[in-house]
Design an enzyme around this catalytic site. Structure first.
Site, PDB file in Angstrom:
ATOM      1  N   ASP A  33       0.864  -1.192   0.000  1.00  0.00           N
ATOM      2  CA  ASP A  33       0.000   0.000   0.000  1.00  0.00           C
ATOM      3  C   ASP A  33       0.894   1.234   0.000  1.00  0.00           C
ATOM      4  OD1 ASP A  33      -3.074   0.826   1.678  1.00  0.00           O
ATOM      5  OD2 ASP A  33      -1.663   2.194   0.743  1.00  0.00           O
ATOM      6  N   ASP A 149      -3.415   2.412  -5.555  1.00  0.00           N
ATOM      7  CA  ASP A 149      -2.174   2.391  -4.748  1.00  0.00           C
ATOM      8  C   ASP A 149      -2.047   1.143  -3.883  1.00  0.00           C
ATOM      9  OD1 ASP A 149      -3.794   2.878  -2.449  1.00  0.00           O
ATOM     10  OD2 ASP A 149      -2.182   4.090  -1.572  1.00  0.00           O
ATOM     11  N   GLU A 150      -2.743   0.079  -4.249  1.00  0.00           N
ATOM     12  CA  GLU A 150      -2.781  -1.061  -3.347  1.00  0.00           C
ATOM     13  C   GLU A 150      -2.878  -2.376  -4.130  1.00  0.00           C
ATOM     14  OE1 GLU A 150      -6.179  -0.460  -0.809  1.00  0.00           O
ATOM     15  OE2 GLU A 150      -5.990  -2.504  -0.045  1.00  0.00           O
TER      16      GLU A 150
HETATM   17  N1  DCP Z   1      -8.327   8.773  -1.790  1.00  0.00           N
HETATM   18  C1  DCP Z   1      -9.296   9.714  -2.076  1.00  0.00           C
HETATM   19  N2  DCP Z   1     -10.343   9.932  -1.200  1.00  0.00           N
HETATM   20  C2  DCP Z   1     -10.418   9.221  -0.052  1.00  0.00           C
HETATM   21  C3  DCP Z   1      -9.453   8.248   0.243  1.00  0.00           C
HETATM   22  C4  DCP Z   1      -8.404   8.051  -0.655  1.00  0.00           C
HETATM   23  O1  DCP Z   1      -9.234  10.373  -3.115  1.00  0.00           O
HETATM   24  N3  DCP Z   1     -11.424   9.447   0.789  1.00  0.00           N
HETATM   25  C5  DCP Z   1      -7.204   8.616  -2.732  1.00  0.00           C
HETATM   26  C6  DCP Z   1      -6.027   9.461  -2.296  1.00  0.00           C
HETATM   27  C7  DCP Z   1      -5.031   8.505  -1.756  1.00  0.00           C
HETATM   28  C8  DCP Z   1      -5.340   7.223  -2.528  1.00  0.00           C
HETATM   29  O2  DCP Z   1      -6.731   7.271  -2.780  1.00  0.00           O
HETATM   30  O3  DCP Z   1      -3.693   8.955  -1.921  1.00  0.00           O
HETATM   31  C9  DCP Z   1      -4.975   5.958  -1.780  1.00  0.00           C
HETATM   32  O4  DCP Z   1      -5.766   5.817  -0.614  1.00  0.00           O
HETATM   33  P1  DCP Z   1      -5.188   5.302   0.758  1.00  0.00           P
HETATM   34  O5  DCP Z   1      -6.339   5.015   1.629  1.00  0.00           O
HETATM   35  O6  DCP Z   1      -4.180   4.211   0.527  1.00  0.00           O
HETATM   36  O7  DCP Z   1      -4.467   6.572   1.381  1.00  0.00           O
HETATM   37  P2  DCP Z   1      -3.027   7.136   1.137  1.00  0.00           P
HETATM   38  O8  DCP Z   1      -2.216   6.299   0.212  1.00  0.00           O
HETATM   39  O9  DCP Z   1      -3.149   8.559   0.749  1.00  0.00           O
HETATM   40  O10 DCP Z   1      -2.407   7.115   2.590  1.00  0.00           O
HETATM   41  P3  DCP Z   1      -1.823   5.885   3.407  1.00  0.00           P
HETATM   42  O11 DCP Z   1      -0.375   6.229   3.618  1.00  0.00           O
HETATM   43  O12 DCP Z   1      -2.578   5.892   4.686  1.00  0.00           O
HETATM   44  O13 DCP Z   1      -2.031   4.644   2.599  1.00  0.00           O
HETATM   45 MG    MG Z   2      -2.082   4.188   0.478  1.00  0.00          MG
END
Ligand code: DCP
Ligand code: MG
Length: 454
Positions: A33, A149-150
């Protein structure tokens, strides 16, 4: 990866190097992730943002007053910024540094308590995601891409649970494999991932969440239940806020409580889902890592060693990519109605062009020809990366394979023979589609290439 890994897989120190204590039947699943993914992409593109509070979302641009945070860098999270928060709340907690007019000394804000705001740019994040996925694909026997991203990777055939000496202690081979993967992503793509390693998918997911950002957490076979024991019930894959409240009413607060609960009671209350969550909390999850359904498109991309406007290099690259995509389509048994290319020009401008065909084909020569024709528009431009893609796929009708027999095999009257070029009189369209990230591909073939992501 910074080497901050919490390698919980280390075991009994008396174990012999190279000898697995768990036999060879345990699978090795990685959950990868990316950390604060959109914000990390923005930092990659604009290195001055590195280490700063960065908020990515929509709604703070002049003239707009509503919108939400998509994600925030970990530095911005320290100010209480989180995904899905209203942008107005984010701005009140972390004012926009670039609007604060520090240069003229007119602001009474503390610079250290301000941050950078950037608008969501899906197309760019997709291209970074594709770079990461190319590495993941190379590293796994089977892979399930869950989101931009996962992903889950089954790497059972690539490494082992064997314990080997490492520094002053020991680690599993699987931990080393995952660390190397994280390092490759950081070095080759310039963004970081958190990786969980475990004998099944739900444990791997819990492991990757456990030590973000830039984390590496290994849960070895036989240790899953102990690892889960103290975790909050919401850490169990599949338990959302509503289910957590319901379980809380039953006195079940932790994963350990769930693992020790009466399965009959869970079954009565939640049906089969209750039994499944009970099994997961006990560390049992036998789902196989499988790709999600049929792919929507197939593509191959290649970065050039250095940006070039040399037409021969570009054409040769497109030819090679076309051959690879054609082979992949044969392997997958896929026919396609759209052929496209992606041309990345410095610094990171992503251009996509696609052409629709009037019928589904499986014809490598056509991919090459259309790819080269679409490339002509970029003659003389410097190019740093190229991609070739087929989309609007149909599966399981491989006899209708090429131009020569599509007409007959399909049984459909089609004067254009499915070729999609002006010379053939088919309904060819060449369409720039940049900047329309969320538009679904129309059913009749003019696919958006913005999902240039597989
Ligand atoms: N995303 C979004 N709206 C949300 C949640 C996520 O647009 N409510 C998008 C932005 C993030 C991406 O999806 O960058 C990936 O979601 P993640 O939940 O994996 O969050 P992040 O990668 O940003 O943070 P983490 O380090 O917690 O994985
Ligand atoms: Mg993420």
């Amino acid at each position: 990866m910074a080497g901050s890994g919490d390698e919980r897989g280390s075991r009994d120190r008396s174990s012999l190097p190279g000898v697995s204590q768990h036999g060879s039947t345990d699978r090795i699943v990685l959950h990868v992730d990316m950390d604060c993914f959109y914000a990390a992409c923005e930092c990659r593109r604009e290195p001055l943002l590195e280490g700063e509070p960065v908020v990515v979302g929509m709604g703070y641009e002049p003239g707009t007053d509503s919108g939400a945070v998509a994600t925030a860098s970990y530095e911005a999270r320290a100010f209480g910024i989180e995904s899905a928060q209203a942008i107005s709340v984010a701005l009140s907690r972390l004012p926009n540094r670039e609007r604060a007019d520090f240069e003229n000394g007119e602001s009474d804000l503390d610079r250290a308590e301000t941050g950078y705001y950037r608008s969501v740019d899906m197309e760019y994040y997709q291209s970074v995601s594709e770079d990461v996925r190319a590495i993941l694909r190379e590293s796994a026997d089977r892979m399930r891409e869950v989101s931009i991203d996962e992903a889950y990777l089954d790497v059972t055939e690539r490494t082992a649970w064997d314990v080997v000496p490492s520094g002053d202690g020991e680690r599993t081979l699987a931990a080393g494999f995952a660390r190397h993967l994280g390092e490759r992503i950081a070095e080759e793509v310039g963004v970081t991932a958190s990786i969980g390693v475990a004998p099944n998918m739900s444990a791997a997911k819990i492991a990757s969440d456990h030590d973000k950002p830039d984390g590496l957490v290994v849960i070895a076979p036989g240790e899953v239940r102990d690892f889960f024991e103290p975790l909050s019930i919401e850490a169990v894959h599949g338990v959302g806020p509503v289910r957590a409240r319901e379980l809380g009413e039953m006195g079940i607060e932790t994963a350990g409580d769930l693992a020790g609960a009466d399965p009959g009671e869970l079954l009565d209350r939640f049906g089969e889902r209750g039994r499944e969550l009970y099994e997961r909390a006990r560390g049992n999850d036998d789902r196989l890592v499988r790709p999600k359904g049929d792919p929507k498109s197939l593509n191959r991309e290649s970065a050039l060693p250095e940006a070039t406007s040399d037409p021969d290099t570009c054409r040769e690259t497109v030819r090679e990519l076309a051959r690879e995509v054609a082979d992949r389509a044969i392997e997958e048994g896929a026919l396609y109605r759209t052929i496209g290319i992606k041309v990345v020009t410095p610094p990171f401008e992503v251009n996509t062009r696609a052409r629709s065909l009037s019928g589904p084909v499986q014809d490598g020569a056509l991919i090459e020809r259309v790819g080269l024709e679409l490339l002509e528009e970029f003659d003389g431009e410097k190019v740093r990366k190229l991609g070739v893609r087929v989309a609007n796929l149909e599966f399981g009708a491989a006899e209708q394979s090429n131009l020569g027999n599509w007409e007959n095999a399909s049984g459909v009257e089609n004067s254009g023979a499915g070729v999609g070029t002006d010379a053939d009189g088919a309904d060819s369209t060449t369409e720039p589609v940049s900047g329309r990230p969320s538009e679904p591909a129309p059913r009749d073939g003019q696919a958006s290439l913005t999902d240039f992501d597989r």
